[in-house]
Design an enzyme around this catalytic site. Sequence first.
Site, PDB file in Angstrom:
ATOM      1  CE1 TYR A 137      -2.982  -3.060   0.282  1.00  0.00           C
ATOM      2  CE2 TYR A 137      -4.434  -1.518   1.367  1.00  0.00           C
ATOM      3  CZ  TYR A 137      -4.234  -2.731   0.748  1.00  0.00           C
ATOM      4  OH  TYR A 137      -5.272  -3.600   0.595  1.00  0.00           O
ATOM      5  CE  LYS A 147       1.346 -17.817  -2.674  1.00  0.00           C
ATOM      6  NZ  LYS A 147       0.534 -19.044  -2.654  1.00  0.00           N
ATOM      7  CG  ASP A 167      -2.468 -20.087  -0.966  1.00  0.00           C
ATOM      8  OD1 ASP A 167      -1.847 -20.133   0.111  1.00  0.00           O
ATOM      9  OD2 ASP A 167      -2.040 -20.621  -2.011  1.00  0.00           O
ATOM     10  CG  ASP A 218      -7.772  -4.257   2.730  1.00  0.00           C
ATOM     11  OD1 ASP A 218      -8.754  -4.057   3.466  1.00  0.00           O
ATOM     12  OD2 ASP A 218      -7.659  -3.760   1.595  1.00  0.00           O
ATOM     13  CG  ASP A 251     -13.347  -6.506   4.133  1.00  0.00           C
ATOM     14  OD1 ASP A 251     -12.991  -5.841   5.126  1.00  0.00           O
ATOM     15  OD2 ASP A 251     -13.882  -5.999   3.131  1.00  0.00           O
TER      16      ASP A 251
HETATM   17  C1  IPM Z   1      -9.825  -0.874   5.202  1.00  0.00           C
HETATM   18  C2  IPM Z   1     -10.253  -0.282   3.899  1.00  0.00           C
HETATM   19  C3  IPM Z   1      -9.161   0.651   3.408  1.00  0.00           C
HETATM   20  C4  IPM Z   1      -7.899  -0.157   3.216  1.00  0.00           C
HETATM   21  C5  IPM Z   1      -9.522   1.443   2.152  1.00  0.00           C
HETATM   22  C6  IPM Z   1     -10.815   2.215   2.322  1.00  0.00           C
HETATM   23  C7  IPM Z   1      -8.398   2.337   1.727  1.00  0.00           C
HETATM   24  O1  IPM Z   1     -10.518  -1.287   2.989  1.00  0.00           O
HETATM   25  O2  IPM Z   1      -9.580  -0.117   6.155  1.00  0.00           O
HETATM   26  O3  IPM Z   1      -9.742  -2.096   5.301  1.00  0.00           O
HETATM   27  O4  IPM Z   1      -7.711  -0.776   2.167  1.00  0.00           O
HETATM   28  O5  IPM Z   1      -7.090  -0.197   4.117  1.00  0.00           O
HETATM   29 MG    MG Z   2     -10.535  -3.211   3.774  1.00  0.00          MG
END
Ligand code: IPM
Ligand code: MG
Length: 381
Positions: free
Chosen positions: A147, A205, A237, A261, A265
């Site tokens: 990032y 990885k 993975d 990230d 999720d």
């Molecule tokens: C998160 C979000 C952010 C990230 C985005 C909105 C930039 O997905 O906080 O997980 O990728 O870190």
């Molecule tokens: Mg995110």
Amino acid sequence: MSLQTFNIAALAGDGIGPEVMSEAIKVLRAVEGRFPVRFNITEAPVGWAGIDAAGKALPESTLALCKKSDAILFGSVGLPNRDPGVPKDERPERAALMRLRREFELFANLRPVVLWKELAHACPLVKERHGNGIDILVVRELTGGLYFGKPKTTENLGNSQSRAIDTMVYTTSEIERIAHVAFRAAEGRGKSGGRPRPKVTSIDKANVLENGVLWREVVAKTGEQYPNVDLDHMLVDNAAMQLMLKPSQFDVLLCENLFGDIISDEAAALAGSLGLVPSASLGHEKGGRIFGLFEPAGGTAPDIASKDLANPIAQILSAALMLQYSFKLGDACNAIVAAVGKAIASGNRTGDILDPANLAAKKVGTQMMGDEIAAALRNGH
Ligand code: IPM
Ligand code: MG
């Protein structure tokens, strides 16, 4: 008893940000009623709200407010349908959120994913796969890796060809410091999930990436300082698959930025709704205090914004994490978590966690859920 005072920058942002922020502030006011604390809460625009108010996703005045505050309580930013026409570097995700993470060196992102037992129906996995419960802490490195690595650019090669470059880069010390956060967090969680010993599963990885090899080496070495914590390494993975097959095997998941990230999720889905998952982004400890930014793991959800439909629990639990990590108010944090538990146990459900089969459950809006949690807190639950 003397009152402790804390300064909070409340940046609600876009979409459902403002309405869930109001409920978190309501709950913080209820905390003041029960504990000897005062919160000076100053609201400021960020994201598209910042662009509309001051021409920038992170206006100078908002950044200045953050600098003089003890912590940032953040809502969410980004409205994809407004993106066209604004250069990508000036859009809220990069210009506000990523900028704040970098500015304050918030390298440690903690995302606790808990499936509340009353909400087991909302988990997408069949019951047999819940094991002895889902209680996972994702620790994500937040200021390095793909990032932020340089070069980060798109080159025009002519012939209608472009070349996009992102760079994955980590140093030993960047890996060490996030590994320490994960091991300490595991120690602090103790025997969660009925496990005899706390456990860190480090995700990488290492079979393909140079970064993965270094990550695994450094995490293993750091782990030697924590003899009471078990350490496993898992390829990313496989980890994505294991989360779906047997989530109860995980305690603390330690991930670099991109993997964290994605995995966070995926893990959040197990809790039944993104609307339940808070997060803490923490910097270095200075003089016993840790500056942090606290935000829900979910996004702006523009489709349900301003309709009193959003679940405010993730924002409220983010405020609880702020009390725990930045203000060292463990009891007040626990009181908020207990009040959320009480509101859920009493059958209050926003649309995202509603169980049509449970006739005792009552569908409530954003504000009513906030009211119920604030009331439970005032009543000492
Ligand atoms: C998160 C979000 C952010 C990230 C985005 C909105 C930039 O997905 O906080 O997980 O990728 O870190
Ligand atoms: Mg995110």
